[in-house]
Design a protein around this motif. Structure first.
Motif, PDB file in Angstrom:
ATOM      1  N   PRO A   1     -13.489  98.994 -66.497  1.00 51.33           N
ATOM      2  CA  PRO A   1     -13.976 100.522 -66.973  1.00 51.33           C
ATOM      3  C   PRO A   1     -14.589 101.211 -65.642  1.00 51.33           C
ATOM      4  CG  PRO A   1     -14.905  98.670 -68.060  1.00 51.33           C
ATOM      5  CD  PRO A   1     -13.820  97.950 -66.505  1.00 51.33           C
ATOM      6  N   GLU A   2     -14.451 101.288 -64.326  1.00 47.38           N
ATOM      7  CA  GLU A   2     -15.130 102.216 -63.411  1.00 47.38           C
ATOM      8  C   GLU A   2     -13.478 102.470 -62.796  1.00 47.38           C
ATOM      9  OE1 GLU A   2     -17.868 100.395 -60.370  1.00 47.38           O
ATOM     10  OE2 GLU A   2     -17.172  98.723 -61.640  1.00 47.38           O
TER      11      GLU A   2
ATOM     12  N   ASP B   1      -9.846 104.463 -59.347  1.00 45.56           N
ATOM     13  CA  ASP B   1     -10.035 105.498 -58.577  1.00 45.56           C
ATOM     14  C   ASP B   1     -10.738 105.401 -57.155  1.00 45.56           C
ATOM     15  OD1 ASP B   1     -11.824 106.711 -60.289  1.00 45.56           O
ATOM     16  OD2 ASP B   1     -10.781 107.954 -59.905  1.00 45.56           O
ATOM     17  N   LYS B   2     -11.502 104.588 -57.227  1.00 43.80           N
ATOM     18  CA  LYS B   2     -12.590 103.925 -56.938  1.00 43.80           C
ATOM     19  C   LYS B   2     -12.785 103.951 -55.598  1.00 43.80           C
ATOM     20  CE  LYS B   2     -15.158 105.386 -60.519  1.00 43.80           C
ATOM     21  NZ  LYS B   2     -13.738 106.189 -60.679  1.00 43.80           N
TER      22      LYS B   2
ATOM     23  N   LEU C   1     -10.796 105.883 -53.356  1.00 39.98           N
ATOM     24  CA  LEU C   1     -11.101 107.093 -52.756  1.00 39.98           C
ATOM     25  C   LEU C   1     -12.411 107.666 -52.871  1.00 39.98           C
ATOM     26  CD1 LEU C   1      -8.770 108.950 -55.230  1.00 39.98           C
ATOM     27  CD2 LEU C   1      -7.589 108.228 -52.714  1.00 39.98           C
ATOM     28  N   LYS C   2     -13.000 107.190 -53.597  1.00 40.06           N
ATOM     29  CA  LYS C   2     -14.218 107.960 -53.517  1.00 40.06           C
ATOM     30  C   LYS C   2     -15.492 107.563 -52.987  1.00 40.06           C
ATOM     31  CE  LYS C   2     -13.839 109.958 -58.290  1.00 40.06           C
ATOM     32  NZ  LYS C   2     -14.396 110.421 -59.774  1.00 40.06           N
ATOM     33  N   TYR C   3     -15.386 106.245 -52.555  1.00 41.69           N
ATOM     34  CA  TYR C   3     -16.316 105.506 -51.869  1.00 41.69           C
ATOM     35  C   TYR C   3     -15.417 104.171 -50.410  1.00 41.69           C
ATOM     36  CZ  TYR C   3     -18.127 106.110 -56.010  1.00 41.69           C
ATOM     37  OH  TYR C   3     -19.408 107.072 -57.309  1.00 41.69           O
ATOM     38  N   PRO C   4     -15.001 105.261 -50.040  1.00 39.69           N
ATOM     39  CA  PRO C   4     -14.226 104.412 -49.058  1.00 39.69           C
ATOM     40  C   PRO C   4     -14.353 103.238 -48.240  1.00 39.69           C
ATOM     41  CG  PRO C   4     -14.053 107.541 -48.111  1.00 39.69           C
ATOM     42  CD  PRO C   4     -14.633 106.266 -49.113  1.00 39.69           C
TER      43      PRO C   4
ATOM     44  N   ASP D   1      -6.047 101.848 -69.611  1.00 40.71           N
ATOM     45  CA  ASP D   1      -5.462 102.519 -68.490  1.00 40.71           C
ATOM     46  C   ASP D   1      -5.381 102.003 -67.397  1.00 40.71           C
ATOM     47  OD1 ASP D   1      -4.646 103.085 -71.518  1.00 40.71           O
ATOM     48  OD2 ASP D   1      -5.858 105.526 -70.963  1.00 40.71           O
TER      49      ASP D   1
ATOM     50  N   PRO E   1     -21.013 104.948 -60.812  1.00 37.19           N
ATOM     51  CA  PRO E   1     -19.795 105.062 -60.506  1.00 37.19           C
ATOM     52  C   PRO E   1     -19.016 104.306 -61.503  1.00 37.19           C
ATOM     53  CG  PRO E   1     -20.830 104.027 -58.396  1.00 37.19           C
ATOM     54  CD  PRO E   1     -21.510 104.029 -59.409  1.00 37.19           C
ATOM     55  N   GLY E   2     -18.111 105.765 -62.112  1.00 39.36           N
ATOM     56  CA  GLY E   2     -16.749 104.996 -63.446  1.00 39.36           C
ATOM     57  C   GLY E   2     -17.634 104.761 -64.655  1.00 39.36           C
TER      58      GLY E   2
ATOM     59  N   GLU F   1     -16.524 111.491 -50.574  1.00 41.33           N
ATOM     60  CA  GLU F   1     -15.432 111.303 -49.985  1.00 41.33           C
ATOM     61  C   GLU F   1     -14.764 112.298 -50.930  1.00 41.33           C
ATOM     62  OE1 GLU F   1     -14.234 111.971 -47.064  1.00 41.33           O
ATOM     63  OE2 GLU F   1     -15.799 110.549 -46.228  1.00 41.33           O
ATOM     64  N   SER F   2     -13.446 112.545 -50.792  1.00 37.59           N
ATOM     65  CA  SER F   2     -12.332 112.716 -51.701  1.00 37.59           C
ATOM     66  C   SER F   2     -12.622 114.951 -52.587  1.00 37.59           C
ATOM     67  CB  SER F   2     -12.289 112.099 -53.236  1.00 37.59           C
ATOM     68  OG  SER F   2     -12.491 112.659 -53.945  1.00 37.59           O
TER      69      SER F   2
ATOM     70  N   PRO G   1     -19.654  99.344 -71.169  1.00 36.98           N
ATOM     71  CA  PRO G   1     -19.459  98.092 -70.283  1.00 36.98           C
ATOM     72  C   PRO G   1     -20.621  98.048 -69.009  1.00 36.98           C
ATOM     73  CG  PRO G   1     -17.544  99.504 -70.239  1.00 36.98           C
ATOM     74  CD  PRO G   1     -18.455 100.771 -71.175  1.00 36.98           C
TER      75      PRO G   1
ATOM     76  N   LYS H   1     -18.837 105.762 -73.547  1.00 38.67           N
ATOM     77  CA  LYS H   1     -17.291 104.778 -73.858  1.00 38.67           C
ATOM     78  C   LYS H   1     -17.452 104.351 -75.197  1.00 38.67           C
ATOM     79  CE  LYS H   1     -16.723 104.396 -68.812  1.00 38.67           C
ATOM     80  NZ  LYS H   1     -15.650 104.185 -67.942  1.00 38.67           N
TER      81      LYS H   1
END
Lengths: 221, 221
Positions: free
Chosen positions: A142-143, A146-147, A149-152, A173, B39-40, B68-69, B142, B165
């Motif tokens: 559910p997170e 794309d995580k 990219l944000k928390y490299p 999805d 996150p998420g 980032e991003s 979730p 959600k």
């Protein structure tokens, strides 16, 4: 002007203690496994499911990190594993000195694996080396995919990434290929697993991997 | 021995700037809305859904906080709202000086609402007053209904909690009564909303609440 980078000092001190933790784990012969994730990614459910499988082969202890509350540590106690609760009282991550304190309270001579359930946070825990043999993270479906990219940093410091709650992948999805692509850029050696701790899917494969890692460490001595 | 509590100094400095942000928002006549979550949890989807509804009545600007991003800021730009991207480069929260810098780049004279999408983290963002009229948080189904026990400060400093959600509440056995009970102890005045930003459920009710809050502020002057 004197310039003191406090963050650098803190991380340097931490690195020294992390080395002591590594040496302790080597001399006492246990495998230290650090589990990080967002809040609510399913760390506790995953750990309980892993313990059920791994305890047939190994003796396990747990260090529970929480800002407040002891609900997770109580769940660990109920499944019969030695557990130490670390309450940070506000701090958003665990550091190596906290782990050293917790290890002193565990029966290390008897244990093969010590699991650290870190604070739910994808940022600061990634900065603090705890001396673990396996720094790892959970990412729940559910997170979103794309995580990385944000928390490299988090995705860079881990050796294993466990995607949890895959039973609801359709509903969200979640694109596993996008995740793999984003993580590969940061960390080409990252091992990625897919599990549903609730339903059991993927847990045997993950535990087989962990069992191999533990045995390899024992062999190296 | 001199004892310096660095955290206390940082928070005191931050509080001073937060007061300046409040004064700026009063003099320019905009409503500052801070959105925090793990996150998420769905901040970006929720904000886009809220903007769609609120922009019929108000002119909106957005401050996007990310380590980032720029993926979220790009989504905001595409829906036509003035957007400032704050990249913290490692810091796990936004503070009031960062907000002041971002506000300087927005056309404040034209705006009624400025939305802050904070860093995904349930810990540190709660400690930093940003001078917002509405400090709020999202909690996604979730993540589970027990998060108020584990991250009590976040649930204490917010005026509104939006459970996101909710379309998958059945799948996760989310207990809304347990959540209400746990939050009431910490924050009896907390307003709780339930939404599915993806499907639209509950969004109109939440936006009606927000619209009333904005109009009340305008009336007070």
């Amino acid at each position: 002007m004197e310039y003191i980078d406090l963050k650098e000092c803190i991380l340097a001190d931490n690195a020294g203690v992390a080395d002591q933790v590594r040496e302790l784990a080597r001399s006492k012969g246990f495998f230290l496994w650090n589990i990080m994730s967002s809040p609510g990614a399913g760390k506790t459910t995953f750990i309980l499911s892993a313990i059920e499988r791994l305890s047939k082969e190994f003796k396990i202890g747990v260090i529970e990190g929480d800002i407040e509350s002891t609900v997770d540590a109580e769940k660990m106690q109920r499944c019969g594993v030695p557990t130490v609760q670390l309450r940070t009282g506000g701090d958003c991550h665990l550091d190596a000195p906290m782990i050293m304190k917790a290890l002193e309270r565990l029966p290390l001579e008897e244990l093969d694996i010590v699991i650290i359930e870190n604070i739910g946070n994808l940022v600061c825990p990634a900065e603090f080396d705890l001396g673990a043999d396996l720094p790892s993270m959970l990412l729940s479906v559910p997170e979103g995919d794309d995580k990385a990219l944000k928390y490299p940093l988090m995705f860079s410091v881990c050796k294993a990434l466990v995607v949890t709650k895959i039973d609801c992948a359709q509903l969200f999805d979640f694109n596993f290929e996008a995740l793999a692509l984003n993580t590969r850029r940061l960390n080409p050696d990252l091992k990625i697993f897919k599990v549903s701790a609730k339903e059991g899917a993927g847990m045997d494969e993950f535990c087989q991997y962990l069992s191999n890692e533990v045995k390899e460490k024992i062999k190296r001595g």
